[in-house]
Design a protein around this motif. Structure first.
Motif, PDB file in Angstrom:
ATOM      1  N   ASP A 181       0.805  -1.223   0.000  1.00  0.00           N
ATOM      2  CA  ASP A 181       0.000   0.000   0.000  1.00  0.00           C
ATOM      3  C   ASP A 181       0.836   1.271   0.000  1.00  0.00           C
ATOM      4  O   ASP A 181       0.382   2.321   0.455  1.00  0.00           O
ATOM      5  N   HIS A 182       2.045   1.193  -0.550  1.00  0.00           N
ATOM      6  CA  HIS A 182       2.901   2.369  -0.738  1.00  0.00           C
ATOM      7  C   HIS A 182       3.226   2.511  -2.220  1.00  0.00           C
ATOM      8  O   HIS A 182       3.423   1.514  -2.918  1.00  0.00           O
ATOM      9  N   TRP A 183       3.265   3.756  -2.672  1.00  0.00           N
ATOM     10  CA  TRP A 183       3.644   4.009  -4.061  1.00  0.00           C
ATOM     11  C   TRP A 183       5.148   3.756  -4.231  1.00  0.00           C
ATOM     12  O   TRP A 183       5.960   4.275  -3.478  1.00  0.00           O
ATOM     13  N   ARG A 231       0.896   0.880  -6.664  1.00  0.00           N
ATOM     14  CA  ARG A 231       0.559   0.420  -5.319  1.00  0.00           C
ATOM     15  C   ARG A 231      -0.711  -0.413  -5.420  1.00  0.00           C
ATOM     16  O   ARG A 231      -1.428  -0.364  -6.430  1.00  0.00           O
ATOM     17  N   LEU A 275      -5.237   9.480  -2.805  1.00  0.00           N
ATOM     18  CA  LEU A 275      -4.118   8.576  -2.572  1.00  0.00           C
ATOM     19  C   LEU A 275      -2.892   9.017  -3.363  1.00  0.00           C
ATOM     20  O   LEU A 275      -1.758   8.919  -2.882  1.00  0.00           O
ATOM     21  N   ASP A 293      -1.564  12.473  -1.735  1.00  0.00           N
ATOM     22  CA  ASP A 293      -0.939  12.309  -0.423  1.00  0.00           C
ATOM     23  C   ASP A 293       0.202  11.289  -0.421  1.00  0.00           C
ATOM     24  O   ASP A 293       0.976  11.234   0.532  1.00  0.00           O
ATOM     25  N   GLY A 294       0.301  10.488  -1.484  1.00  0.00           N
ATOM     26  CA  GLY A 294       1.238   9.375  -1.435  1.00  0.00           C
ATOM     27  C   GLY A 294       2.524   9.525  -2.200  1.00  0.00           C
ATOM     28  O   GLY A 294       3.491   8.814  -1.919  1.00  0.00           O
ATOM     29  N   GLU A 323       5.522  12.165  -3.266  1.00  0.00           N
ATOM     30  CA  GLU A 323       6.075  13.464  -2.880  1.00  0.00           C
ATOM     31  C   GLU A 323       5.957  14.471  -4.031  1.00  0.00           C
ATOM     32  O   GLU A 323       6.346  14.188  -5.165  1.00  0.00           O
TER      33      GLU A 323
END
Length: 273
Positions: A181-183, A198, A213, A216-217, A219
């Motif tokens: 669940d992280h890019w 992700r 998502l 916010d995910g 940068e």
């Protein structure tokens, strides 16, 4: 989502002359909009907005069906409504379009709490794609995609709903277990581009916003959303329905056009014998 299709002869022959005249006016407007839609899209970057705002929504509100759209969801009001329109390109491609004015992925309205659920309604439009193809499709065969500000022709947000290109589907099937669940940047390209990817555990996007998502995910994405394209491909994780989210940024070398992972000919719907 949406209502009955078309307008009946009984409605055209309504005894009230004023009502009959207004209906004829709306139908004339819809015909004109369909004509404009067949012109090169660069000629009118607001063509999609005009079709939805001037024809689909008034028809739906009047109880006359959603035409020329396939469906119009106004259950939460026009501000949060979504129209589904058959794209002129492709055998089954649908577009999910907000019924309020939203320019594109860069519009701050799409990361607000009351953003129209274009991904959720777009995923529901999978059924309309299947109807056009005359067969059901597995989750993994369908993708939703929105292009970046610099790689689109229309200035009304729209999500492309269509089949996944076969090579992309094969690559994601092999890569699926590497996702969390992280890019993260993928280690294999899709349609010639290296995407951030992700996983998302959600059956239908009713409990998640791909726009937020992304913002916010990754940068810097929130400050430059217009540079990004965004896609979601159906998936299953440990027997639970979900999606693989993909993001790519525009550059002079290409990119920012997530629609490239789709196949508007839907070859994946016709497996080799």
């Amino acid at each position: 989502m949406g209502g009955s299709l078309g307008v009946t002869m009984g409605q055209f022959l309504a005894p009230n002359p004023l009502k009959r005249w207004r209906r004829l006016q709306r139908c004339a407007a819809a015909s004109a909009l369909l004509f404009w839609a067949h012109l090169p899209v660069r000629a009118d970057p607001s063509a999609l907005w005009r079709i939805v705002h001037d024809a689909c929504v008034p028809h739906a509100e009047a109880g006359e069906g959603p035409k020329p759209c396939e469906a119009v969801d106004l259950s939460e009001g026009e501000a949060e409504g979504v129209a589904i329109l058959k794209d002129l390109v492709g055998v089954a491609q649908m577009l999910a379009i907000p019924t309020r004015r939203i320019s594109g992925i860069e519009d701050p309205q799409m990361i607000a709490p009351d953003a129209p659920p274009v991904f959720a309604d777009g995923w529901q439009a999978k059924a309309l794609v299947e109807r056009r193809l005359g067969r059901p499709l597995p989750r993994e065969a369908v993708a939703l995609a929105i292009n970046s500000k610099w790689a689109r022709s229309q200035d009304q947000l729209h999500v492309h709903v269509d089949c996944v290109a076969k090579p992309v589907a094969a690559a994601l099937a092999d890569y699926r277990l590497s996702l969390d669940d992280h890019w993260r940047a993928m280690t294999v390209p899709l349609a010639g581009r290296v995407y951030f990817a992700r996983r998302l555990e959600s059956a239908d996007f009713r409990d998640a916003s791909p726009f937020r998502l992304l913002a916010d995910g990754i940068e810097g994405a929130k400050a430059d959303m217009g540079a990004y394209s965004l896609a979601a491909v159906g998936a299953n994780f440990d027997g639970k329905p979900g999606f693989i989210l993909l993001a790519d940024s525009f550059s002079l070398e290409g990119g920012g056009h997530a629609e490239d992972i789709q196949d508007h000919g839907c070859d994946i719907a016709h497996p080799a014998p």
